[in-house]
Design a protein around this motif. Structure first.
Motif, PDB file in Angstrom:
ATOM      1  N   CYS A 157      37.105  71.410 -47.024  1.00 30.77           N
ATOM      2  CA  CYS A 157      36.904  71.707 -45.592  1.00 30.77           C
ATOM      3  C   CYS A 157      36.074  70.602 -44.927  1.00 30.77           C
ATOM      4  CB  CYS A 157      36.222  73.065 -45.404  1.00 30.77           C
ATOM      5  SG  CYS A 157      37.254  74.457 -45.895  1.00 30.77           S
ATOM      6  N   ASP A 158      35.059  70.096 -45.627  1.00 33.71           N
ATOM      7  CA  ASP A 158      34.247  69.007 -45.064  1.00 33.71           C
ATOM      8  C   ASP A 158      35.116  67.778 -44.808  1.00 33.71           C
ATOM      9  OD1 ASP A 158      32.025  70.618 -45.218  1.00 33.71           O
ATOM     10  OD2 ASP A 158      31.164  69.656 -46.994  1.00 33.71           O
ATOM     11  N   TRP A 159      35.962  67.459 -45.790  1.00 36.49           N
ATOM     12  CA  TRP A 159      36.824  66.279 -45.664  1.00 36.49           C
ATOM     13  C   TRP A 159      37.789  66.457 -44.496  1.00 36.49           C
ATOM     14  CZ3 TRP A 159      41.784  64.484 -45.577  1.00 36.49           C
ATOM     15  CH2 TRP A 159      42.004  63.152 -45.938  1.00 36.49           C
ATOM     16  N   ILE A 160      38.369  67.629 -44.401  1.00 35.08           N
ATOM     17  CA  ILE A 160      39.338  67.907 -43.332  1.00 35.08           C
ATOM     18  C   ILE A 160      38.658  67.816 -41.956  1.00 35.08           C
ATOM     19  CG2 ILE A 160      40.817  69.715 -42.337  1.00 35.08           C
ATOM     20  CD1 ILE A 160      41.219  70.707 -45.318  1.00 35.08           C
ATOM     21  N   ALA A 161      37.483  68.433 -41.847  1.00 37.80           N
ATOM     22  CA  ALA A 161      36.764  68.408 -40.567  1.00 37.80           C
ATOM     23  C   ALA A 161      36.394  66.970 -40.198  1.00 37.80           C
ATOM     24  CB  ALA A 161      35.508  69.274 -40.659  1.00 37.80           C
ATOM     25  N   ASP A 162      36.013  66.207 -41.183  1.00 40.85           N
ATOM     26  CA  ASP A 162      35.659  64.810 -40.946  1.00 40.85           C
ATOM     27  C   ASP A 162      36.878  64.033 -40.448  1.00 40.85           C
ATOM     28  OD1 ASP A 162      33.686  62.983 -40.902  1.00 40.85           O
ATOM     29  OD2 ASP A 162      33.659  62.571 -43.059  1.00 40.85           O
ATOM     30  N   CYS A 163      38.018  64.281 -41.066  1.00 39.02           N
ATOM     31  CA  CYS A 163      39.260  63.594 -40.707  1.00 39.02           C
ATOM     32  C   CYS A 163      39.697  63.979 -39.284  1.00 39.02           C
ATOM     33  CB  CYS A 163      40.338  63.950 -41.736  1.00 39.02           C
ATOM     34  SG  CYS A 163      41.915  63.192 -41.402  1.00 39.02           S
ATOM     35  N   ILE A 164      39.599  65.256 -38.981  1.00 35.78           N
ATOM     36  CA  ILE A 164      39.972  65.732 -37.640  1.00 35.78           C
ATOM     37  C   ILE A 164      39.048  65.119 -36.592  1.00 35.78           C
ATOM     38  CG2 ILE A 164      39.942  67.808 -36.178  1.00 35.78           C
ATOM     39  CD1 ILE A 164      41.187  69.347 -38.491  1.00 35.78           C
ATOM     40  N   SER A 165      37.778  65.056 -36.937  1.00 34.45           N
ATOM     41  CA  SER A 165      36.812  64.466 -36.027  1.00 34.45           C
ATOM     42  C   SER A 165      37.168  62.999 -35.752  1.00 34.45           C
ATOM     43  CB  SER A 165      35.423  64.582 -36.658  1.00 34.45           C
ATOM     44  OG  SER A 165      34.459  64.112 -35.791  1.00 34.45           O
ATOM     45  N   TYR A 166      37.518  62.295 -36.795  1.00 36.37           N
ATOM     46  CA  TYR A 166      37.912  60.889 -36.684  1.00 36.37           C
ATOM     47  C   TYR A 166      39.147  60.763 -35.782  1.00 36.37           C
ATOM     48  CZ  TYR A 166      39.756  56.342 -38.156  1.00 36.37           C
ATOM     49  OH  TYR A 166      40.257  55.066 -38.170  1.00 36.37           O
ATOM     50  N   MET A 167      40.116  61.628 -36.007  1.00 41.59           N
ATOM     51  CA  MET A 167      41.349  61.566 -35.207  1.00 41.59           C
ATOM     52  C   MET A 167      41.059  61.841 -33.734  1.00 41.59           C
ATOM     53  SD  MET A 167      44.130  63.442 -37.642  1.00 41.59           S
ATOM     54  CE  MET A 167      45.436  63.376 -36.410  1.00 41.59           C
TER      55      MET A 167
END
Ligand SMILES: Cc1cc2nc3c(=O)[nH]c(=O)nc-3n(C[C@H](O)[C@H](O)[C@H](O)COP(=O)(O)OP(=O)(O)OC[C@H]3O[C@@H](n4cnc5c(N)ncnc54)[C@H](O)[C@@H]3O)c2cc1C
Length: 558
Positions: free
Chosen positions: A454-464
Motif C-alpha cells: 500500500c505504501d508503494w502504491i500510494a507513493d506511485c499514485i502520488s508521483y503520477m
C-alpha cells in the motif's frame, strides 16, 4: 476477448476504487483518502470490515503469527494503545482490532458494505476503470485497487448428493455469525489442512461425535499459544521500533529462530536438539527457522519430516491412527502450508473422534442422512467443508477484470499469474495488486506485506498525480523477467513438487505454477524500492489531462 461490461447511466466519478475491507483495503483507503486527499470509493461484499477475520469464524480460528507481529505498524499510537490478550490472536480479537482501526481512522463512512464488485473494465477512451457492482452501480476511477485477499474465495468442491442432505452443511470460510452449537450432535468435517487442524480439537470437545474425513495427512506443529501477560505486553510496546525493523529485515516478516545452515551438516544429536527447541518455540519456527536447506534439499527435509512423525507417534495412543496421521515417507515437510495446532493430535485419543481415510475409501456421495464412502455410511447432523480457497486468483477472476484491448485477466493469466513485482500486470494500467501472486504474499507476515504494497502504491499514485501522468503500465519485458525470476527461485526449492494451493493444485483445471516470490521480504523490498527511487524505469507512463484529479502532495519517500 470478452465483451465489455454492462454499464449503467452516469458512472460515479472517483479518483480510486478499492475493493475489500480487510487489512489491505482499510489501510489503502486510509492512505489514499487521508494522506493523498483523494476521493476513494471502497466496496466490500460483507456487511462489516475484517476480511478473512470476518468470514472465518469457525471454532478455533486463530492466527499463526504472534499478535504483535500480525498487526499494523503504520501508527505508533495504535500500536501502543491496543492490548492483545493472547500471544497468538484468536479470530474474535483480530476482528475487534480491525473494527477498532476502522473506527479510529474513521474509515467506515467511505466503505459501501454488502456491495460486491462484478466487473472492472479499462476504458481506453477515458483511460479510466469502469467498475460495476452487483447492485448495478457504476464507478469511473483513475485507479483500480483490488484488496480482495489471497484467501478469500472459498473452495467448495461439488460432491454428489450435497443438496439432499437433511442436516446442515457448513463452510469454514463462511461461518455463521451467530456460531453453531454442536452439543449432542454428530458432526463430520472434510479436510485436514490448517483450518481443520484448528477446528477439530475444539469441535471434538463439544460434539457428541466428530468424524474427520482425511485425504492427506499434514505435518502440523504446535502453535504454543499463551496468555499475554502485562509484563510481556509492556516489553513489546517498549521495543516496537526494533521489533518491526527486525521483522522487515527477515525472510518472512516475522522474527523466528535463526536458521542453522544445513540439517545434514549437524550430527543427529545436534539436529534433534535443534528441532526440539524450534518445536518448543512453536508457530513457524521449525518450518522457516530451523535449517536453511530444509526446503531445498530432500534429504535435509526428510530429517525434519521424520522428527515430526515421531512427535505424532508419541502423541497419538492408537498406533494405527498415528500412522494414518503421519505423512508418508518421501512426502516433503513444509512444501504445503504448515498448520499450527493446539491439541490436534490428542483429539484423536478421544472416544468421540473417528478418523476416516478418504484417500483409501473415497467419498461416494452425500445422502439425506450423512455421507457415504466406498466402505461405510456415516450418519451426521452437520457436515463441515474445511476445503480451503481458490487462492491468489479466485477473487480477482470473479471480478471479471478486463484490461486494454478487451484482454481479460483470466486470459492474461491462462498459463498462471504473470506480474511485474507482484504489483502490476502489462495491459492493465493503473491497476495495483496487494499481496497478490509473485510477491512474498503467503510467505510473509500479511499485515506488514500489505503495508509495504500500500505504501508503494500510494507513493506511485502520488508521483503520477504530481507529474500529470494519466496511466502507468508495466513493460512486457519487465513482466517477463519478473516471471522468469520467480520461477527460477521456486524451481531451486522443493515447493513445486507438492500438490499445494501455492501451486494451484487444489482447484481442478488451475495451471500448476508456484505463485509466491521466494526471495524473501528484504530482497523484495529492495527491488520495489529501487523501482520507485529510479522513477519507475520498467513502466510506461502516458501523460494526460489531470484537471479533474486532485493532486496528492504527499510522497512516502519524501
Ligand atoms: C483461516 C485463515 C488463517 C490465516 N492465518 C494467517 C496467519 O497466521 N498469518 C498470516 O500472515 N496470514 C494469515 N492468513 C492470511 C490472510 O489472508 C491475511 O493475513 C490477511 O487477513 C489478508 O487481508 P486482505 O485484506 O488482503 O484480504 P482479506 O482479509 O481476504 O479481505 C478481502 C476482502 O475483500 C472482499 N471481497 C472479495 N471480493 C470482492 C468483490 N468482488 N467485491 C467486494 N468485496 C470483495 C472480501 O469479502 C473480503 O472481506 C490467514 C487466512 C485465513 C483464511
Amino acid at each position: 476477448m470478452s465483451d465489455t461490461t454492462k454499464q449503467t447511466a452516469t458512472p460515479n466519478k472517483v479518483d480510486a476504487v478499492v475493493v475489500g475491507a480487510g487489512f489491505a483495503g482499510l489501510y489503502m483507503l486510509h492512505l489514499l483518502r487521508d494522506k493523498l486527499n483523494l476521493n476513494v470509493a471502497t466496496m466490500e461484499a460483507a456487511d462489516a470490515v475484517g476480511g478473512v477475520w470476518y468470514w472465518n469464524r469457525y471454532p478455533g480460528a486463530r492466527c499463526d503469527i504472534a499478535s504483535h507481529h500480525y498487526s499494523y505498524s503504520f501508527s505508533k499510537e495504535l500500536q501502543q494503545e491496543w492490548q492483545w490478550p493472547e500471544k497468538f490472536p484468536a479470530q474474535p480479537d483480530i476482528l475487534l482490532y480491525l473494527e477498532h482501526v476502522a473506527d479510529r481512522f474513521d474509515l467506515k463512512r467511505d466503505i459501501q458494505f454488502n456491495t460486491r464488485v462484478e466487473t472492472a473494465v479499462f476504458d481506453e477512451e477515458d483511460q479510466r476503470w469502469i467498475v460495476t457492482t452487483e447492485k448495478g452501480e457504476t464507478y469511473s476511477a483513475k485507479y483500480f485497487i483490488p484488496a480482495t485477499g489471497v484467501l478469500s474465495d472459498v473452495n467448495i468442491p461439488p460432491i454428489k448428493g450435497q443438496d439432499s442432505f437433511k442436516g446442515e452443511i457448513l463452510v469454514t470460510g463462511r461461518w455463521p455469525k451467530d456460531g453453531v452449537d454442536f452439543t449432542g450432535k454428530r458432526v463430520g468435517i472434510i479436510g485436514t489442512g490448517a483450518t481443520a487442524v484448528q477446528a477439530i480439537p475444539v469441535i471434538a470437545e463439544e460434539a457428541a461425535h466428530l468424524t474427520v474425513f482425511q485425504r492427506t495427512p499434514y505435518f502440523a506443529v504446535p502453535l504454543q499459544n499463551e496468555v499475554m501477560t502485562e509484563a510481556e505486553d509492556q516489553k513489546i510496546k517498549a521495543s516496537y521500533d526494533q521489533l518491526r525493523k527486525d521483522a522487515r529485515d527477515s525472510f518472512a516478516g516475522v522474527t523466528l529462530c535463526e536458521p542453522r545452515p544445513s540439517a545434514l551438516a549437524d550430527s543427529p544429536e545436534e539436529r534433534k536438539a535443534h528441532y526440539e527447541s524450534c518445536y518448543k518455540e512453536g508457530s513457524f519456527n521449525l518450518w522457516l527457522g530451523s535449517y536453511e536447506d530444509l526446503l531445498f534439499d530432500q534429504e535435509a527435509n526428510e530429517t525434519a519430516a521424520e522428527f515430526i512423525r515421531e512427535k505424532i507417534r508419541e502423541r497419538v495412543t492408537d498406533r494405527e491412527i498415528a500412522e494414518m496421521l503421519c505423512p508418508r515417507e518421501g512426502v516433503s515437510y513444509g512444501t504445503k502450508r504448515q498448520p499450527c495446532e493446539t491439541g490436534y493430535f490428542e483429539a484423536y485419543n478421544r472416544d468421540n473422534v473417528t478418523l476416516v481415510d478418504i484417500h483409501k475409501s473415497p467419498i461416494e456421495e452425500i445422502t439425506p442422512e450423512g455421507l457415504r464412502t466406498t466402505d461405510e455410511i456415516y450418519e451426521l447432523d452437520y457436515l463441515i467443508y474445511a476445503t480451503g480457497f481458490d487462492a491468489f486468483t479466485g477473487s480477482l477472476f470473479k471480478m471479471n477484470v478486463t484490461g486494454r484491448n478487451g484482454l481479460t485477466l483470466k486470459e492474461h493469466w491462462s498459463d498462471g499469474p504473470r506480474t511485474y513485482l507482484g504489483l502490476s500486470m502489462t495491459g492493465f494500467p493503473n491497476l495495483f495488486n496487494i499481496t497478490g501472486p509473485q510477491s512474498p504474499s503467503a510467505f510473509y507476515n500479511f499485515p506488514l506485506g500489505i503495508e509495504t504494497h500500500c505504501d508503494w502504491i500510494a507513493d506511485c499514485i502520488s508521483y503520477m498525480n504530481e507529474n500529470g501522468l494519466a496511466t502507468i503500465d508495466a513493460d512486457p519485458a519487465a513482466e517477463e523477467a519478473w516471471l522468469a525470476h520467480t520461477v527460477e527461485l521456486a524451481d531451486a526449492s522443493l515447493f513445486p513438487q507438492a500438490s499445494s494451493w501455492y501451486m494451484g493444485a487444489n482447484i481442478p483445471g488451475k495451471p500448476r505454477v508456484f505463485m509466491v516470490y521466494l526471495g524473501g521480504g528484504k530482497a523484495y523490498q529492495e527491488a520495489i524500492d529501487r523501482e520507485a527511487a529510479d522513477k519507475y524505469p520498467s513502466y510506461t507512463f502516458v501523460r494526460g489531462d489531470t484537471e479533474q484529479m486532485r493532486v496528492g502532495t504527499w510522497a512516502l519517500s519524501s
